[in-house]
Design a protein around this motif. Structure first.
Motif, PDB file in Angstrom:
ATOM      1  N   GLY A  38       0.832  -1.198   0.000  1.00  0.00           N
ATOM      2  CA  GLY A  38       0.000   0.000   0.000  1.00  0.00           C
ATOM      3  C   GLY A  38       0.863   1.242   0.000  1.00  0.00           C
ATOM      4  N   PHE A  39       0.328   2.311   0.534  1.00  0.00           N
ATOM      5  CA  PHE A  39       1.056   3.567   0.579  1.00  0.00           C
ATOM      6  C   PHE A  39       1.140   4.065   2.019  1.00  0.00           C
ATOM      7  CE2 PHE A  39      -0.375   3.237  -3.730  1.00  0.00           C
ATOM      8  CZ  PHE A  39       0.683   3.757  -4.475  1.00  0.00           C
ATOM      9  N   LYS A  40       2.307   4.574   2.358  1.00  0.00           N
ATOM     10  CA  LYS A  40       2.511   5.160   3.681  1.00  0.00           C
ATOM     11  C   LYS A  40       3.325   6.433   3.509  1.00  0.00           C
ATOM     12  CE  LYS A  40       3.952   4.077   8.395  1.00  0.00           C
ATOM     13  NZ  LYS A  40       4.509   3.042   9.308  1.00  0.00           N
ATOM     14  N   ASP A  41       2.793   7.532   4.027  1.00  0.00           N
ATOM     15  CA  ASP A  41       3.435   8.841   3.868  1.00  0.00           C
ATOM     16  C   ASP A  41       3.745   9.126   2.404  1.00  0.00           C
ATOM     17  OD1 ASP A  41       3.383   9.113   6.653  1.00  0.00           O
ATOM     18  OD2 ASP A  41       5.302   8.066   6.861  1.00  0.00           O
ATOM     19  N   GLY A  42       2.844   8.726   1.519  1.00  0.00           N
ATOM     20  CA  GLY A  42       3.009   8.982   0.091  1.00  0.00           C
ATOM     21  C   GLY A  42       3.950   8.028  -0.624  1.00  0.00           C
ATOM     22  N   GLN A  43       4.565   7.124   0.131  1.00  0.00           N
ATOM     23  CA  GLN A  43       5.522   6.181  -0.463  1.00  0.00           C
ATOM     24  C   GLN A  43       4.874   4.819  -0.691  1.00  0.00           C
ATOM     25  OE1 GLN A  43       8.830   7.133  -1.285  1.00  0.00           O
ATOM     26  NE2 GLN A  43       7.933   9.138  -0.795  1.00  0.00           N
ATOM     27  N   LYS A  44       5.135   4.239  -1.854  1.00  0.00           N
ATOM     28  CA  LYS A  44       4.623   2.906  -2.166  1.00  0.00           C
ATOM     29  C   LYS A  44       5.419   1.857  -1.397  1.00  0.00           C
ATOM     30  CE  LYS A  44       4.317  -0.268  -6.088  1.00  0.00           C
ATOM     31  NZ  LYS A  44       4.588  -0.417  -7.534  1.00  0.00           N
ATOM     32  N   ILE A  45       4.695   0.932  -0.759  1.00  0.00           N
ATOM     33  CA  ILE A  45       5.335  -0.130   0.022  1.00  0.00           C
ATOM     34  C   ILE A  45       4.861  -1.482  -0.490  1.00  0.00           C
ATOM     35  CG2 ILE A  45       5.440  -1.228   2.306  1.00  0.00           C
ATOM     36  CD1 ILE A  45       5.242   1.558   3.535  1.00  0.00           C
ATOM     37  N   GLU A  46       5.804  -2.367  -0.769  1.00  0.00           N
ATOM     38  CA  GLU A  46       5.507  -3.759  -1.120  1.00  0.00           C
ATOM     39  C   GLU A  46       6.576  -4.613  -0.454  1.00  0.00           C
ATOM     40  OE1 GLU A  46       3.808  -5.502  -5.134  1.00  0.00           O
ATOM     41  OE2 GLU A  46       4.865  -3.620  -5.522  1.00  0.00           O
ATOM     42  N   GLN A  47       6.233  -5.231   0.647  1.00  0.00           N
ATOM     43  CA  GLN A  47       7.240  -5.952   1.436  1.00  0.00           C
ATOM     44  C   GLN A  47       6.688  -7.307   1.856  1.00  0.00           C
ATOM     45  OE1 GLN A  47       7.470  -4.832   5.557  1.00  0.00           O
ATOM     46  NE2 GLN A  47       9.698  -4.968   5.603  1.00  0.00           N
ATOM     47  N   ILE A  48       7.498  -8.337   1.684  1.00  0.00           N
ATOM     48  CA  ILE A  48       7.127  -9.671   2.165  1.00  0.00           C
ATOM     49  C   ILE A  48       8.103 -10.068   3.261  1.00  0.00           C
ATOM     50  CG2 ILE A  48       6.965 -12.128   1.589  1.00  0.00           C
ATOM     51  CD1 ILE A  48       6.037 -11.361  -1.173  1.00  0.00           C
ATOM     52  N   ARG A  49       7.566 -10.510   4.375  1.00  0.00           N
ATOM     53  CA  ARG A  49       8.437 -10.987   5.457  1.00  0.00           C
ATOM     54  C   ARG A  49       7.893 -12.299   6.002  1.00  0.00           C
ATOM     55  NH1 ARG A  49       7.197  -7.235  10.730  1.00  0.00           N
ATOM     56  NH2 ARG A  49       9.257  -8.027  11.260  1.00  0.00           N
ATOM     57  N   GLU A  50       8.811 -13.145   6.457  1.00  0.00           N
ATOM     58  CA  GLU A  50       8.403 -14.421   7.043  1.00  0.00           C
ATOM     59  C   GLU A  50       8.126 -14.221   8.526  1.00  0.00           C
ATOM     60  OE1 GLU A  50       9.699 -19.075   6.746  1.00  0.00           O
ATOM     61  OE2 GLU A  50      11.289 -17.659   7.271  1.00  0.00           O
ATOM     62  N   ILE A  51       6.992 -14.731   8.984  1.00  0.00           N
ATOM     63  CA  ILE A  51       6.625 -14.669  10.399  1.00  0.00           C
ATOM     64  C   ILE A  51       6.931 -16.025  11.019  1.00  0.00           C
ATOM     65  CG2 ILE A  51       4.777 -14.217  12.055  1.00  0.00           C
ATOM     66  CD1 ILE A  51       5.458 -11.781  10.287  1.00  0.00           C
ATOM     67  N   THR A  52       7.833 -16.017  11.988  1.00  0.00           N
ATOM     68  CA  THR A  52       8.308 -17.280  12.580  1.00  0.00           C
ATOM     69  C   THR A  52       8.067 -17.363  14.082  1.00  0.00           C
ATOM     70  OG1 THR A  52      10.521 -16.344  12.925  1.00  0.00           O
ATOM     71  CG2 THR A  52      10.138 -17.475  10.831  1.00  0.00           C
ATOM     72  N   CYS A  53       7.276 -16.423  14.639  1.00  0.00           N
ATOM     73  CA  CYS A  53       7.120 -16.363  16.099  1.00  0.00           C
ATOM     74  C   CYS A  53       6.035 -17.304  16.630  1.00  0.00           C
ATOM     75  CB  CYS A  53       6.846 -14.940  16.555  1.00  0.00           C
ATOM     76  SG  CYS A  53       5.469 -14.151  15.701  1.00  0.00           S
ATOM     77  N   VAL A  54       5.232 -17.918  15.733  1.00  0.00           N
ATOM     78  CA  VAL A  54       4.249 -18.913  16.181  1.00  0.00           C
ATOM     79  C   VAL A  54       4.958 -20.261  16.255  1.00  0.00           C
ATOM     80  CG1 VAL A  54       2.061 -20.048  15.692  1.00  0.00           C
ATOM     81  CG2 VAL A  54       2.363 -17.641  15.101  1.00  0.00           C
ATOM     82  N   LYS A  55       4.894 -20.911  17.414  1.00  0.00           N
ATOM     83  CA  LYS A  55       5.659 -22.139  17.629  1.00  0.00           C
ATOM     84  C   LYS A  55       4.810 -23.354  17.989  1.00  0.00           C
ATOM     85  CE  LYS A  55       9.671 -20.026  17.141  1.00  0.00           C
ATOM     86  NZ  LYS A  55      10.493 -20.232  15.942  1.00  0.00           N
ATOM     87  N   ASP A  56       3.528 -23.136  18.265  1.00  0.00           N
ATOM     88  CA  ASP A  56       2.690 -24.262  18.699  1.00  0.00           C
ATOM     89  C   ASP A  56       1.236 -23.915  18.434  1.00  0.00           C
ATOM     90  OD1 ASP A  56       1.980 -26.708  19.734  1.00  0.00           O
ATOM     91  OD2 ASP A  56       2.876 -26.389  21.719  1.00  0.00           O
TER      92      ASP A  56
END
Length: 435
Positions: free
Chosen positions: A64-82
């Protein structure tokens, strides 16, 4: 065997918490913390089993856009363990009560799940979220009474922490649990009201991403994320989440944040959902991509919603403009069918308070919101197979007498599910919808 390296129990495996809270915990862990989540599923789907098959890891797309800047970011979520599936894994769930490592309870069981239900005897595992949490806390009181617990509900209900605390105290009294336990809840369990604000459309089926093939739990969210938590400065030490990269704030009173969000963003979502589904519109983006409908929504916000909020009008207008920008986010395909989940509860919590306040101010119900409410009920009546709501509600709309006129059934539905009487606002709305 209980996983001893879990600090957080998260009630809810859906897209929202995975994209909202999961990203915040991931922020903390990437900055040197060690916080792990066990997620709890209380529905009949097999999603938990599927998530476990990929070691509870999943990817988050922020676009999306934040402060007029286009953002496209993929990150892996690894904090779920059970993970825990209830009621099947009752013993595993209750065993976590004896873990001194575990400190936080997070929930998003929706407005439909945050309710007081009559339960059976204490020895029988409760059916409701509040009942199960009462049983869990009692086990904790019995095994490690010195441990503190912080409960942070994320359901979109006013004073959600206080509400949950009152439910638990009521269950404790109904079950004749000891006065010592009630005192322990006062001293060792911290219930905090909180407000969440982030649009999470879910799996980005509309985007061309190779990752979709390998990760069915890929979830998309907008860049904007606000978590407002209510409490005194002294509770800071209990809230590591304040150091997240997202906007997590602690304030003595969050009622203003909550009111503007539920009435402007959430009420708008619910309003456009009934209206749009009845017209065959699929997404928020498709709905807002019409100058007539956008003007209709602006009229609702400016003339029917903002007058019912006793806060600075300029600030409310600014927030409303930001919300409209978020609705227009070209990366987001937010399905109206997803927003329609548990719509009866959402109509009660999001629209009815506006109706009541508007009537006190003006003398009658808001006309455009009345049209949206009638549209939602007509969608339920005309297409019961598409209803995503409690089983009791689905059966009622499916089996309602077809021999009655549609207007008579509407009158019964309003009285039965929303405790509203038919009036000229609804009559006018119904006539407009029929045109």
């Amino acid at each position: 065997m209980t996983n001893t390296n879990i600090q957080i129990l998260q009630f809810g495996t859906g897209n929202f918490l995975r994209a909202f809270f999961g990203s915040m915990v991931q922020d903390l862990n990437e900055n040197g913390n060690n916080l792990n989540i066990c997620i709890i599923q209380s529905t009949s789907s097999n999603s938990l089993q599927q998530l476990a098959a990929q070691d509870y890891k999943y990817n988050l797309l922020v676009a999306g856009f934040k402060d007029g800047q286009k953002i496209e970011q993929i990150r892996e979520i690894t904090c779920v363990k059970d993970g825990i599936r209830l009621p099947d894994e009752e013993e595993k769930f209750l065993n976590f009560a004896a873990s001194s490592q575990l400190k936080w309870i997070i929930s998003n069981v929706t407005e439909a799940g945050m309710v007081m239900k009559e339960e059976g005897p204490f020895e029988k595992f409760a059916e409701s979220f509040a009942g199960r949490l009462t049983q869990w806390l009692y086990k904790r009181f019995q095994t490690i009474p010195q441990s503190e617990t912080v409960v942070l509900p994320c359901e979109l209900l006013p004073d959600n922490g206080k509400l949950l605390r009152n439910f638990i105290l009521a269950h404790s009294i109904n079950w004749n649990l000891s006065s010592e336990f009630l005192l322990w809840i006062e001293e060792k369990v911290l219930f905090l009201n909180s407000l969440v604000d982030r649009i999470v459309p879910g799996f980005p089926s509309h985007l061309d991403l190779k990752l979709k093939e390998s990760d069915p739990f890929l979830v998309q969210a907008e860049p904007y994320a606000l978590w407002a938590i209510e409490g005194p400065e002294s509770v800071c030490s209990h809230l590591p989440f304040l150091s997240s990269d997202s906007e997590v704030i602690l304030a003595g009173d969050i009622s203003g944040f909550a009111l503007r969000k539920v009435r402007i963003l959430n009420a708008s979502h619910t309003a456009m959902t009934g209206h749009g589904l009845l017209l065959g519109i699929q997404t928020v983006g498709e709905w807002i991509n019409s100058s007539d409908r956008e003007k209709f929504l602006l009229d609702i916000i400016d003339n029917e919603i903002i007058p019912t909020i006793n806060l600075d009008r300029d600030e409310l207008k600014k927030y409303a403009n930001d919300v409209l920008d978020r609705f227009r986010n070209p990366f987001v395909s937010h399905k109206l069918s997803d927003i329609s989940l548990n719509s009866i509860a959402k109509l009660k919590s999001r629209l009815l308070p506006i109706f009541m306040d508007y009537k006190v101010l003006i003398g009658y119900y808001p006309p455009n919101l009345s049209l949206c409410l009638i549209s939602m009920l007509l969608f339920y009546l005309r297409t019961p197979e598409k209803i995503r709501d409690e089983q009791e509600i689905k059966l009622w709309f499916k089996n309602v007498s077809k021999s009655q006129s549609e207007i008579d059934v509407l009158k019964t539905a309003l009285a039965t599910w929303l405790d509203l009487e038919w009036n000229s606002s609804f009559e006018n709305a119904f006539n407009k919808v029929r045109q």
